[in-house]
Design a protein around this motif. Structure first.
Motif, PDB file in Angstrom:
ATOM      1  N   SER A  71     -36.312 -49.877  10.639  1.00  0.00           N
ATOM      2  CA  SER A  71     -36.965 -48.922  11.522  1.00  0.00           C
ATOM      3  C   SER A  71     -36.180 -47.618  11.485  1.00  0.00           C
ATOM      4  O   SER A  71     -34.948 -47.628  11.461  1.00  0.00           O
ATOM      5  N   MET A  72     -36.906 -46.510  11.433  1.00  0.00           N
ATOM      6  CA  MET A  72     -36.240 -45.220  11.503  1.00  0.00           C
ATOM      7  C   MET A  72     -37.103 -44.241  12.278  1.00  0.00           C
ATOM      8  O   MET A  72     -38.327 -44.346  12.266  1.00  0.00           O
ATOM      9  N   ALA A  73     -36.444 -43.324  12.937  1.00  0.00           N
ATOM     10  CA  ALA A  73     -37.157 -42.303  13.700  1.00  0.00           C
ATOM     11  C   ALA A  73     -36.351 -41.019  13.658  1.00  0.00           C
ATOM     12  O   ALA A  73     -35.133 -41.032  13.820  1.00  0.00           O
ATOM     13  N   LEU A  74     -37.049 -39.919  13.406  1.00  0.00           N
ATOM     14  CA  LEU A  74     -36.417 -38.601  13.383  1.00  0.00           C
ATOM     15  C   LEU A  74     -37.295 -37.654  14.184  1.00  0.00           C
ATOM     16  O   LEU A  74     -38.429 -37.379  13.800  1.00  0.00           O
ATOM     17  N   GLU A  87     -27.079 -38.519  10.805  1.00  0.00           N
ATOM     18  CA  GLU A  87     -25.889 -38.409  11.653  1.00  0.00           C
ATOM     19  C   GLU A  87     -25.722 -37.046  12.316  1.00  0.00           C
ATOM     20  O   GLU A  87     -24.765 -36.823  13.055  1.00  0.00           O
ATOM     21  N   GLU A  88     -26.648 -36.133  12.100  1.00  0.00           N
ATOM     22  CA  GLU A  88     -26.500 -34.793  12.665  1.00  0.00           C
ATOM     23  C   GLU A  88     -27.059 -34.620  14.073  1.00  0.00           C
ATOM     24  O   GLU A  88     -26.712 -33.664  14.751  1.00  0.00           O
ATOM     25  N   ALA A  89     -27.912 -35.507  14.518  1.00  0.00           N
ATOM     26  CA  ALA A  89     -28.539 -35.313  15.831  1.00  0.00           C
ATOM     27  C   ALA A  89     -28.678 -36.641  16.567  1.00  0.00           C
ATOM     28  O   ALA A  89     -28.832 -37.691  15.943  1.00  0.00           O
ATOM     29  N   ASN A  90     -28.638 -36.570  17.889  1.00  0.00           N
ATOM     30  CA  ASN A  90     -28.754 -37.780  18.706  1.00  0.00           C
ATOM     31  C   ASN A  90     -30.127 -38.433  18.610  1.00  0.00           C
ATOM     32  O   ASN A  90     -30.262 -39.616  18.890  1.00  0.00           O
ATOM     33  N   ASP A 110     -23.869 -41.512  16.561  1.00  0.00           N
ATOM     34  CA  ASP A 110     -22.871 -42.269  17.320  1.00  0.00           C
ATOM     35  C   ASP A 110     -22.260 -43.444  16.555  1.00  0.00           C
ATOM     36  O   ASP A 110     -21.428 -44.153  17.102  1.00  0.00           O
ATOM     37  N   THR A 111     -22.656 -43.665  15.301  1.00  0.00           N
ATOM     38  CA  THR A 111     -22.136 -44.792  14.528  1.00  0.00           C
ATOM     39  C   THR A 111     -21.112 -44.273  13.530  1.00  0.00           C
ATOM     40  O   THR A 111     -21.458 -43.700  12.495  1.00  0.00           O
ATOM     41  N   LYS A 112     -19.838 -44.447  13.857  1.00  0.00           N
ATOM     42  CA  LYS A 112     -18.746 -43.935  13.032  1.00  0.00           C
ATOM     43  C   LYS A 112     -18.781 -44.571  11.637  1.00  0.00           C
ATOM     44  O   LYS A 112     -18.933 -45.782  11.508  1.00  0.00           O
ATOM     45  N   GLY A 113     -18.652 -43.723  10.623  1.00  0.00           N
ATOM     46  CA  GLY A 113     -18.646 -44.203   9.236  1.00  0.00           C
ATOM     47  C   GLY A 113     -20.020 -44.283   8.602  1.00  0.00           C
ATOM     48  O   GLY A 113     -20.140 -44.618   7.424  1.00  0.00           O
ATOM     49  N   SER A 115     -23.692 -42.563   7.403  1.00  0.00           N
ATOM     50  CA  SER A 115     -24.268 -41.281   7.008  1.00  0.00           C
ATOM     51  C   SER A 115     -25.502 -41.567   6.172  1.00  0.00           C
ATOM     52  O   SER A 115     -25.598 -42.603   5.515  1.00  0.00           O
ATOM     53  N   GLY A 116     -26.446 -40.651   6.223  1.00  0.00           N
ATOM     54  CA  GLY A 116     -27.651 -40.848   5.436  1.00  0.00           C
ATOM     55  C   GLY A 116     -28.616 -39.698   5.579  1.00  0.00           C
ATOM     56  O   GLY A 116     -28.512 -38.889   6.496  1.00  0.00           O
ATOM     57  N   THR A 117     -29.560 -39.648   4.636  1.00  0.00           N
ATOM     58  CA  THR A 117     -30.544 -38.575   4.626  1.00  0.00           C
ATOM     59  C   THR A 117     -31.948 -39.127   4.436  1.00  0.00           C
ATOM     60  O   THR A 117     -32.147 -40.212   3.895  1.00  0.00           O
ATOM     61  N   LEU A 118     -32.905 -38.348   4.883  1.00  0.00           N
ATOM     62  CA  LEU A 118     -34.320 -38.602   4.645  1.00  0.00           C
ATOM     63  C   LEU A 118     -34.954 -37.279   4.248  1.00  0.00           C
ATOM     64  O   LEU A 118     -34.669 -36.252   4.859  1.00  0.00           O
ATOM     65  N   THR A 119     -35.787 -37.327   3.192  1.00  0.00           N
ATOM     66  CA  THR A 119     -36.498 -36.142   2.729  1.00  0.00           C
ATOM     67  C   THR A 119     -37.972 -36.475   2.595  1.00  0.00           C
ATOM     68  O   THR A 119     -38.326 -37.453   1.916  1.00  0.00           O
ATOM     69  N   ILE A 120     -38.827 -35.732   3.259  1.00  0.00           N
ATOM     70  CA  ILE A 120     -40.270 -35.889   3.071  1.00  0.00           C
ATOM     71  C   ILE A 120     -40.595 -35.198   1.756  1.00  0.00           C
ATOM     72  O   ILE A 120     -40.335 -34.003   1.596  1.00  0.00           O
ATOM     73  N   THR A 121     -41.122 -35.956   0.783  1.00  0.00           N
ATOM     74  CA  THR A 121     -41.242 -35.441  -0.575  1.00  0.00           C
ATOM     75  C   THR A 121     -42.592 -34.841  -0.916  1.00  0.00           C
ATOM     76  O   THR A 121     -42.673 -33.947  -1.749  1.00  0.00           O
ATOM     77  N   LYS A 122     -43.668 -35.356  -0.330  1.00  0.00           N
ATOM     78  CA  LYS A 122     -44.980 -34.785  -0.635  1.00  0.00           C
ATOM     79  C   LYS A 122     -46.001 -35.243   0.387  1.00  0.00           C
ATOM     80  O   LYS A 122     -45.792 -36.223   1.095  1.00  0.00           O
ATOM     81  N   THR A 123     -47.085 -34.540   0.439  1.00  0.00           N
ATOM     82  CA  THR A 123     -48.219 -34.940   1.259  1.00  0.00           C
ATOM     83  C   THR A 123     -49.460 -34.952   0.380  1.00  0.00           C
ATOM     84  O   THR A 123     -49.498 -34.327  -0.680  1.00  0.00           O
ATOM     85  N   LYS A 124     -50.451 -35.707   0.801  1.00  0.00           N
ATOM     86  CA  LYS A 124     -51.726 -35.743   0.083  1.00  0.00           C
ATOM     87  C   LYS A 124     -52.837 -35.995   1.074  1.00  0.00           C
ATOM     88  O   LYS A 124     -52.618 -36.569   2.145  1.00  0.00           O
TER      89      LYS A 124
END
Length: 161
Positions: A71-74, A87-90, A110-113, A115-124
């Protein structure tokens, strides 16, 4: 607390999803796949959405037996091509749960150690609906202190509202 409530809502949304197939122009089936420490993981069911400028994605493997779930939420993260760091925002959270061992892996501010990224790559556009794909990767830290490395993460056909 707010982010965990959002995660609960996303898990509930998984119940109405079906098994996926590969992406074709007419396909709107959603799924999540990734490599965990180099081993491919692909959800039996998956869901994703961009709604009111927020991105969410969920997936489950062996959903009937409750084996593993993602599960992920941004919040305020919905622009194609932008790299969002968990890791940049609460209000950004990545959670992978191994239900049998009861270990939860997180990438959050809040989780030490972690890190990660998500990139929205395309829409259709398919018929009158819009869909988006996203990639993700990172290092998640477990509730037991262990770490997993996520590579080649992919969310296919998150519905854009």
């Amino acid at each position: 607390m707010k982010k965990y409530l959002l995660l609960l809502v996303m898990f509930c949304g998984l119940l109405g999803c079906s098994k996926s197939s590969e992406v074709t122009p007419a396909s709107t089936t959603s799924y999540v796949s990734m490599k965990i420490n180099g081993v491919l993981w692909k959800s039996d069911i998956g869901a994703g959405a961009i709604s009111a400028g927020n991105f969410s994605g969920t997936g489950a493997l062996d959903a009937t037996g409750g084996k593993e779930a993602l599960s992920m939420a941004l919040i305020n993260c919905a622009t194609v091509g932008t790299v969002y760091k968990f890791e940049e925002a609460n209000d950004r959270v990545f959670q992978f749960t191994k239900l049998a061992s009861k270990v939860n892996y997180f990438i959050t501010k809040d989780t030490k150690g972690s890190s990660g990224t998500l990139t929205i790559t395309k829409t259709k556009a398919v018929n009158s609906l819009n869909y988006a794909n996203a990639t993700f990767a990172g290092t998640a830290v477990g509730s037991d202190g262990s770490k997993i490395v996520i590579t080649e993460g992919l969310i296919v056909n998150a519905q854009v509202n």
